[in-house]
Design an enzyme around this catalytic site. Sequence first.
Site, PDB file in Angstrom:
ATOM      1  N   SER A 182       0.849  -1.195   0.000  1.00  0.00           N
ATOM      2  CA  SER A 182       0.000   0.000   0.000  1.00  0.00           C
ATOM      3  C   SER A 182       0.883   1.243   0.000  1.00  0.00           C
ATOM      4  O   SER A 182       1.679   1.430  -0.913  1.00  0.00           O
ATOM      5  CB  SER A 182      -0.970  -0.049   1.184  1.00  0.00           C
ATOM      6  OG  SER A 182      -2.015   0.873   1.043  1.00  0.00           O
ATOM      7  N   GLU A 242      -8.953  -6.096  -4.409  1.00  0.00           N
ATOM      8  CA  GLU A 242      -8.373  -4.978  -3.680  1.00  0.00           C
ATOM      9  C   GLU A 242      -9.410  -3.992  -3.126  1.00  0.00           C
ATOM     10  O   GLU A 242      -9.393  -3.628  -1.955  1.00  0.00           O
ATOM     11  CB  GLU A 242      -7.422  -4.197  -4.596  1.00  0.00           C
ATOM     12  CG  GLU A 242      -6.171  -4.928  -4.998  1.00  0.00           C
ATOM     13  CD  GLU A 242      -5.041  -4.828  -3.991  1.00  0.00           C
ATOM     14  OE1 GLU A 242      -5.266  -4.340  -2.868  1.00  0.00           O
ATOM     15  OE2 GLU A 242      -3.922  -5.251  -4.332  1.00  0.00           O
ATOM     16  N   HIS A 248      -7.621  -5.767  -0.130  1.00  0.00           N
ATOM     17  CA  HIS A 248      -6.396  -5.012   0.115  1.00  0.00           C
ATOM     18  C   HIS A 248      -5.782  -5.397   1.464  1.00  0.00           C
ATOM     19  O   HIS A 248      -6.443  -5.379   2.503  1.00  0.00           O
ATOM     20  CB  HIS A 248      -6.739  -3.519   0.118  1.00  0.00           C
ATOM     21  CG  HIS A 248      -5.559  -2.610   0.086  1.00  0.00           C
ATOM     22  ND1 HIS A 248      -4.713  -2.514  -0.991  1.00  0.00           N
ATOM     23  CD2 HIS A 248      -5.085  -1.726   1.011  1.00  0.00           C
ATOM     24  CE1 HIS A 248      -3.781  -1.611  -0.747  1.00  0.00           C
ATOM     25  NE2 HIS A 248      -3.978  -1.131   0.468  1.00  0.00           N
TER      26      HIS A 248
END
Length: 556
Positions: free
Chosen positions: A212, A342, A448
């Site tokens: 990320s 995600e 995610h």
Amino acid sequence: MTDFRRFSRRWAVLLPVVLLLLGAAPGPDRPVVDTDRGPVRGLGHGAYDTFEGIPFAAPPTGPLRWRLPEAASRWQGVRDAGTPGSRCVQPPAVGPGGPTGSEDCLYLNVTAPAGRAADGGRGRPVMVWFHGGGFFSGAGDAYRPERLAAQGGVMVVTVNYRLGVFGLFGHPELGGAPDFALADQRAALRWVRANAARFGGDPGNVTVFGESAGALSVCAHLASPASAGLFDRAIVQSGSCSTTAPPWSLLPGLGTYEPFVPEARTVADGALAAARLGCDRPGGVLDCLRRLDTGALATSELMQRFSLVSYGNSVLPLEPRRALEAGRFHRVPVVQGFNQDEMRLFLAQTLAGYPIPDPAAYRARLERSFDPPTARAVEAAYPVSAFASPAVAWATVLTDASFACPTLRDGAALGRYVPVYAYRFSDRGAPDFTGLPVPPDLPFGATHGFELPYLFTIAPLTAPQRGLADRMADYWTEFARTGVPAAPGAPRWPGGRTSASVLSLAPGAGGIRAVDARGGAPLRALGRAVARGHQRSVMFSCGPVEVWRVTVPVSP
């Protein structure tokens, strides 16, 4: 400024809550290593040792607030390294409340195989982890890398760096926006070059990896002249240089998300913020701001407004995705990848207030986020009838637009110059460690951050998932060792200089296999749907879910 970064905060900073801190009860084994600033006493855990809370730079407090990191002072005697140092200032994990953490936070943590004996006369590979959290939350000590260290035989360093307004502020009196967060990371990498051998690591074999915001950090270092010579390989997890999100993705009025912004924008925002804080006397703005209490600066608004990395300066002369296209990046092997679902995590946090109950609502989302020709092409390739719910359909579009296509696009750019190995994390039964509510029409799946428990000790895994975790640890650490991801007895990872062949990572028999990221999926149809007229300015396109970024203006 409201954008989808706010929705990453709650889950990203829950990691520290669910993890147990190491070293709460020191054992009999207390190894000591002499660093360049003084000796540290860690903790022995049998197969591996840990050394936590090691300062790699001076505290950026008082007059050092918004200055480049300076060297840490030497200390007398043996410093205890049995517990982590303070985390950097950040908003609370969930709900109301003031900021947590400290401005005195530039600490790192080392996990290394016990004994620190060199492999074959050389030091062990070093892996340096930059945490995620949207550049306004998170901490290095939230990630326990004992699987990588003990099984993979590598030295792992996890790093804190300044966040939000403390790490990415800009102002005319600063001469721009120096990207202090990236400067902190470079200081940690210089510490690694100076000290890795003392812990049994090889300072000439350093892999940077992150997820990320940590992946965006790795991308920035790839494109930054200032990071030359500080690392030898790179792993980018769910945050490629081209990461983006269309306007109105999650909430009405939400602008286009771009993690990298022109320096002039950050400087203008900084001047406005300073004036609102009562610091607008020419020549005295920084002195005024440095006198302010931490709490006056660490508001949710300021922490999120200054969570974008600036380019157009000496650190990042070009926007990183443009740097890749131009071949202006460091020539190191790269692993990069994305998770199959995600955007479900982010979308799930907004559905209560902005639901997608039916096909009409799905079509309305398409029409708000894309121009008319692109919206029609996307709807044809992603018909709502093909998905379990309209919310799942929209999350799939956003995942491909924001993560899958940008990753493939960057792979094509990187692959012109260096070996590239791409993956897709595909375990839709991955453990949910977030504690966030799951909408009935949008299961998280492989969303995610859900690959993280397979590399770090975060959440319990089933037996098949532990098998996948072992394979992933082998792939990641062998890449750190040789520049080629490999695992004994595991499928060969397709790589080299291809753009669409990726390794799908899932548990069970046949779960790890090479796939064409566009084959048999809407992405292939999308490529055909817009073959006429929409790809001319895109170096690599997997369809209109990517092309929107060159046909829709970026919102301010």
